[in-house]
Design a protein around this motif. Structure first.
Motif, PDB file in Angstrom:
ATOM      1  N   LEU A 272       0.818  -1.207   0.000  1.00  0.00           N
ATOM      2  CA  LEU A 272       0.000   0.000   0.000  1.00  0.00           C
ATOM      3  C   LEU A 272       0.853   1.258   0.000  1.00  0.00           C
ATOM      4  N   LYS A 273       1.967   1.204   0.702  1.00  0.00           N
ATOM      5  CA  LYS A 273       2.825   2.390   0.807  1.00  0.00           C
ATOM      6  C   LYS A 273       3.526   2.723  -0.505  1.00  0.00           C
ATOM      7  N   GLN A 274       3.550   1.778  -1.441  1.00  0.00           N
ATOM      8  CA  GLN A 274       4.222   2.013  -2.718  1.00  0.00           C
ATOM      9  C   GLN A 274       3.313   2.666  -3.753  1.00  0.00           C
ATOM     10  N   ILE A 275       2.024   2.795  -3.434  1.00  0.00           N
ATOM     11  CA  ILE A 275       1.064   3.322  -4.410  1.00  0.00           C
ATOM     12  C   ILE A 275       1.176   4.839  -4.477  1.00  0.00           C
ATOM     13  N   SER A 276       1.412   5.361  -5.673  1.00  0.00           N
ATOM     14  CA  SER A 276       1.540   6.810  -5.822  1.00  0.00           C
ATOM     15  C   SER A 276       0.818   7.326  -7.073  1.00  0.00           C
ATOM     16  N   SER A 277       0.085   6.463  -7.771  1.00  0.00           N
ATOM     17  CA  SER A 277      -0.634   6.881  -8.976  1.00  0.00           C
ATOM     18  C   SER A 277      -1.807   5.946  -9.211  1.00  0.00           C
ATOM     19  N   SER A 278      -2.674   6.331 -10.136  1.00  0.00           N
ATOM     20  CA  SER A 278      -3.833   5.487 -10.440  1.00  0.00           C
ATOM     21  C   SER A 278      -3.398   4.151 -11.031  1.00  0.00           C
ATOM     22  N   ASN A 279      -2.339   4.151 -11.849  1.00  0.00           N
ATOM     23  CA  ASN A 279      -1.849   2.888 -12.407  1.00  0.00           C
ATOM     24  C   ASN A 279      -1.315   1.969 -11.317  1.00  0.00           C
ATOM     25  N   ASP A 280      -0.609   2.570 -10.334  1.00  0.00           N
ATOM     26  CA  ASP A 280      -0.146   1.768  -9.191  1.00  0.00           C
ATOM     27  C   ASP A 280      -1.339   1.170  -8.453  1.00  0.00           C
ATOM     28  N   GLY A 281      -2.385   1.994  -8.285  1.00  0.00           N
ATOM     29  CA  GLY A 281      -3.576   1.517  -7.591  1.00  0.00           C
ATOM     30  C   GLY A 281      -4.264   0.385  -8.327  1.00  0.00           C
ATOM     31  N   LEU A 282      -4.360   0.498  -9.645  1.00  0.00           N
ATOM     32  CA  LEU A 282      -4.979  -0.568 -10.438  1.00  0.00           C
ATOM     33  C   LEU A 282      -4.174  -1.860 -10.368  1.00  0.00           C
ATOM     34  N   GLN A 283      -2.845  -1.736 -10.445  1.00  0.00           N
ATOM     35  CA  GLN A 283      -1.980  -2.904 -10.356  1.00  0.00           C
ATOM     36  C   GLN A 283      -2.118  -3.584  -8.993  1.00  0.00           C
ATOM     37  N   TYR A 284      -2.184  -2.754  -7.940  1.00  0.00           N
ATOM     38  CA  TYR A 284      -2.332  -3.293  -6.585  1.00  0.00           C
ATOM     39  C   TYR A 284      -3.662  -4.045  -6.447  1.00  0.00           C
ATOM     40  N   LEU A 285      -4.754  -3.444  -6.936  1.00  0.00           N
ATOM     41  CA  LEU A 285      -6.055  -4.099  -6.818  1.00  0.00           C
ATOM     42  C   LEU A 285      -6.122  -5.373  -7.648  1.00  0.00           C
ATOM     43  N   LYS A 286      -5.492  -5.373  -8.814  1.00  0.00           N
ATOM     44  CA  LYS A 286      -5.446  -6.579  -9.643  1.00  0.00           C
ATOM     45  C   LYS A 286      -4.774  -7.718  -8.878  1.00  0.00           C
ATOM     46  N   GLN A 287      -3.627  -7.423  -8.247  1.00  0.00           N
ATOM     47  CA  GLN A 287      -2.908  -8.442  -7.486  1.00  0.00           C
ATOM     48  C   GLN A 287      -3.702  -8.879  -6.257  1.00  0.00           C
ATOM     49  N   LEU A 288      -4.393  -7.913  -5.615  1.00  0.00           N
ATOM     50  CA  LEU A 288      -5.196  -8.254  -4.436  1.00  0.00           C
ATOM     51  C   LEU A 288      -6.327  -9.199  -4.812  1.00  0.00           C
ATOM     52  N   TYR A 289      -7.027  -8.895  -5.895  1.00  0.00           N
ATOM     53  CA  TYR A 289      -8.114  -9.772  -6.332  1.00  0.00           C
ATOM     54  C   TYR A 289      -7.584 -11.173  -6.657  1.00  0.00           C
ATOM     55  N   GLU A 290      -6.468 -11.244  -7.364  1.00  0.00           N
ATOM     56  CA  GLU A 290      -5.922 -12.564  -7.718  1.00  0.00           C
ATOM     57  C   GLU A 290      -5.549 -13.345  -6.469  1.00  0.00           C
ATOM     58  N   ARG A 291      -5.012 -12.643  -5.469  1.00  0.00           N
ATOM     59  CA  ARG A 291      -4.654 -13.302  -4.212  1.00  0.00           C
ATOM     60  C   ARG A 291      -5.895 -13.849  -3.504  1.00  0.00           C
ATOM     61  N   LEU A 292      -6.937 -13.034  -3.431  1.00  0.00           N
ATOM     62  CA  LEU A 292      -8.150 -13.473  -2.743  1.00  0.00           C
ATOM     63  C   LEU A 292      -8.903 -14.532  -3.540  1.00  0.00           C
ATOM     64  N   TRP A 293      -8.799 -14.456  -4.872  1.00  0.00           N
ATOM     65  CA  TRP A 293      -9.419 -15.506  -5.694  1.00  0.00           C
ATOM     66  C   TRP A 293      -8.746 -16.854  -5.468  1.00  0.00           C
ATOM     67  N   GLU A 294      -7.467 -16.847  -5.113  1.00  0.00           N
ATOM     68  CA  GLU A 294      -6.793 -18.096  -4.768  1.00  0.00           C
ATOM     69  C   GLU A 294      -7.463 -18.741  -3.556  1.00  0.00           C
ATOM     70  N   TRP A 295      -7.839 -17.928  -2.570  1.00  0.00           N
ATOM     71  CA  TRP A 295      -8.562 -18.466  -1.420  1.00  0.00           C
ATOM     72  C   TRP A 295      -9.886 -19.077  -1.869  1.00  0.00           C
ATOM     73  N   ARG A 296     -10.583 -18.362  -2.760  1.00  0.00           N
ATOM     74  CA  ARG A 296     -11.865 -18.855  -3.255  1.00  0.00           C
ATOM     75  C   ARG A 296     -11.689 -20.201  -3.950  1.00  0.00           C
ATOM     76  N   SER A 297     -10.617 -20.324  -4.745  1.00  0.00           N
ATOM     77  CA  SER A 297     -10.365 -21.577  -5.471  1.00  0.00           C
ATOM     78  C   SER A 297     -10.005 -22.700  -4.522  1.00  0.00           C
ATOM     79  N   GLU A 298      -9.181 -22.378  -3.510  1.00  0.00           N
ATOM     80  CA  GLU A 298      -8.795 -23.398  -2.534  1.00  0.00           C
ATOM     81  C   GLU A 298     -10.020 -23.932  -1.801  1.00  0.00           C
ATOM     82  N   GLY A 299     -10.926 -23.014  -1.433  1.00  0.00           N
ATOM     83  CA  GLY A 299     -12.126 -23.445  -0.727  1.00  0.00           C
ATOM     84  C   GLY A 299     -13.058 -24.254  -1.600  1.00  0.00           C
ATOM     85  N   ALA A 300     -13.000 -24.019  -2.914  1.00  0.00           N
ATOM     86  CA  ALA A 300     -13.898 -24.728  -3.835  1.00  0.00           C
ATOM     87  C   ALA A 300     -13.381 -26.110  -4.225  1.00  0.00           C
TER      88      ALA A 300
END
Length: 532
Positions: A380-408
């Motif tokens: 979070l501390k590395q985010i300084s632009s909208s592109n950084d924010g989009l990249q961070y959210l993309k990685q966050l979603y992929e990380r949480l989707w891994e949990w979803r897949s593991e549970g499924a």
């Protein structure tokens, strides 16, 4: 607000009741509906409505059968029966079963609202009697912050305690004492009576405010007023003075976490939640940095208000194929933000907390990932632009989707069969949980629970998403009229389909068709997803 649920097999009645009343304005929360008692029970169990409105004559499980089950399992739920004149004998039987009242068809929205207010008043009276001698000021303030008391009950308790709660606006703030070098000594020191007394005295000097002690080093301030701007200025002055006095008098630092100013008494709960998110972020930030993060709102960024329900829904039902379009929608909003402000950091942290909490509540595999929030602070501390924010959210979603897949994985075959059946049968209007459970040969309740835990969304949400995706394809690739597309995706009622489409996409079917994909939008996708 009292939660209202409706059960009626006539879709027009459900639509009219759902759409013709401004529920929030009237002081109620419409939490769902169902076409019969069998499909209603899982929703009732999940939502726990305060008031259940149910028709008597319905297929599968009629109103009397539903009433009997609800009275046994959820005796606190108040039940209103809908009946025609020919069904009056059934209404009398329902009254013997313990329903609160009945409403004869046909009826107007005003008739129903009058009945709901009457039942709501009975609920409030029961709460008043139950809490008549139970409340202390601190208990009352804690329940207001926790959202655990209704408006009427809060005013009643305040009157008994001789407290003046009424005001146009409210807000909450959390005051936390800690040593000057928190990074070197993260453990809280023993409570200092002098420091606590000094802080309590300073907060009590604030006009139109209440305080309660949340823990040995934390106090919560609930403040009220008629001018939001003046309220914020007053709190600014109070925070500055309190920090100086505590630093000079006790050698302790004071961290203040604030929620926004809200209307209505129930807004105290929303403001308190924002303050708590702010406090958690500051606490985690101190573990990584010697500088105190003051993540207050930046007035220049007030126009950026992301739709949290859309972000949460994408976590539950989105996938990698939809990521580009999702990033496009976010990029338009995030590009408006001032990324040099504390607000930008606050917003990204708040989104992170909400998504991680949603995953922990909905995905079984999340139980083994307790330290993820601390891990995400560095990113979070590395985010300084909208592109950084989009990249961070993309990685966050992929990380949480891994949990979803593991549970499924444990129920992968069952879930895949259910999804495949829905994709093949989505155009059938009467497709129900009961139909699907018969195909996969498990009980409806077990299937509903398993599917939700494995995927993070209900079967109804998946069915609706499947139908809406197909409707979008047809709107873009064919010249079919709206009523034809509604029929092709499983809705015989064009009005109902259009309302649902707008609720899901934010646009009517015709607006979606007219919008299309312009060259400018495609360019924005490539630019916004450049780091993805």
């Amino acid at each position: 607000m009292k939660k209202i649920m409706l059960v009626d097999d006539e879709i027009l009645i459900r639509e009219n009741i759902r759409e013709c009343i401004d529920w929030e304005k009237e002081g109620f929360l419409y939490c769902g509906d169902a076409p019969d008692g069998e499909l209603a029970l899982p929703i009732i169990e999940a939502q726990l409505p305060d008031i259940l409105i149910t028709d008597i004559k319905m297929p599968f499980m009629n109103g009397l059968e539903l009433t009997s089950v609800v009275r046994q399992k959820f005796p606190q739920i108040k039940i209103i029966i809908l009946s025609g004149h020919d069904d009056f004998q059934y209404a009398q039987q329902a009254l013997r079963l313990g329903v609160e009242d009945y409403c004869l068809k046909p009826f107007s929205a005003a008739d129903l609202l009058q009945l709901l207010r009457s039942v709501s008043a009975r609920i409030d009276e029961e709460l008043r009697i139950r809490h008549k001698y139970a409340y202390t000021p601190e208990n009352l303030f804690a329940d207001l912050c926790g959202g655990l008391i209704s408006t009427a009950a809060a005013y009643e308790a305040a009157a008994q305690l001789e407290l003046q709660l009424t005001a146009p606006y409210y807000a909450a703030a959390i005051f936390t004492l800690h040593p000057p070098n928190m990074e070197e000594s993260p453990e809280l020191p023993p409570a200092s009576p002098d420091a606590e007394a000094l802080l309590a005295g300073l907060l009590k000097e604030a006009a139109d405010s209440f305080i309660y002690k949340r823990s040995r080093m934390e106090m919560v301030l609930i403040y009220k007023g008629s001018d939001p701007l003046r309220m914020n200025h007053t709190l600014d002055d109070l925070c500055a003075a309190a920090k100086k006095r505590l630093r000079e008098g006790c050698g302790l630092e004071l961290s203040v976490s604030r929620g926004k100013v809200c209307e209505r008494l129930q807004g105290i709960h929303l403001s308190y939640l924002e303050a708590e998110n702010d406090r958690m972020f500051k606490q985690m930030s101190r573990m990584h940095s010697a500088a105190m993060l003051e993540a207050y709102y930046d007035p220049s960024a007030h126009g950026v208000l992301l739709d949290r329900s859309r972000l949460v829904q994408f976590l539950k039902s989105g996938d990698h194929r939809q990521m580009t379009g999702f990033l496009l929608e976010l990029s338009k909003e995030l590009e408006q933000m001032n990324w040099d402000s504390g607000y930008a950091c606050y917003l990204m942290n708040d989104i992170t907390l909400e998504l991680v909490q949603t995953a922990k509540n909905g995905f079984r595999a999340a139980a083994g990932h307790a330290g993820i929030l601390q891990e995400l602070q560095t990113q979070l501390k590395q985010i300084s632009s909208s592109n950084d924010g989009l990249q961070y959210l993309k990685q966050l979603y992929e990380r949480l989707w891994e949990w979803r897949s593991e549970g499924a994985d444990k129920h992968r075959e069952l879930i895949d069969r259910v999804k495949q059946y829905i994709r093949e049968q989505y155009d059938k209007e009467q497709l129900s949980l009961n139909d699907i459970s018969k195909v996969v040969r498990v009980s409806p309740s077990h299937l509903s629970k398993t599917f939700s835990q494995a995927t993070g969304q209900t079967i109804t949400e998946f069915l609706t998403a499947t139908r809406m995706d197909r409707a979008k394809e047809l709107l873009k690739s064919t010249g079919h009229k709206t009523f034809e597309i509604a029929y092709l995706v499983g809705y015989n009622d064009q009005h109902y389909f259009s309302n649902l489409f707008k609720k899901v996409t934010g646009m009517t079917p015709m607006e979606f068709r007219r919008q299309g994909n312009t060259g400018e939008q495609l360019h924005t996708i490539r630019r916004g997803a450049g780091h993805a």
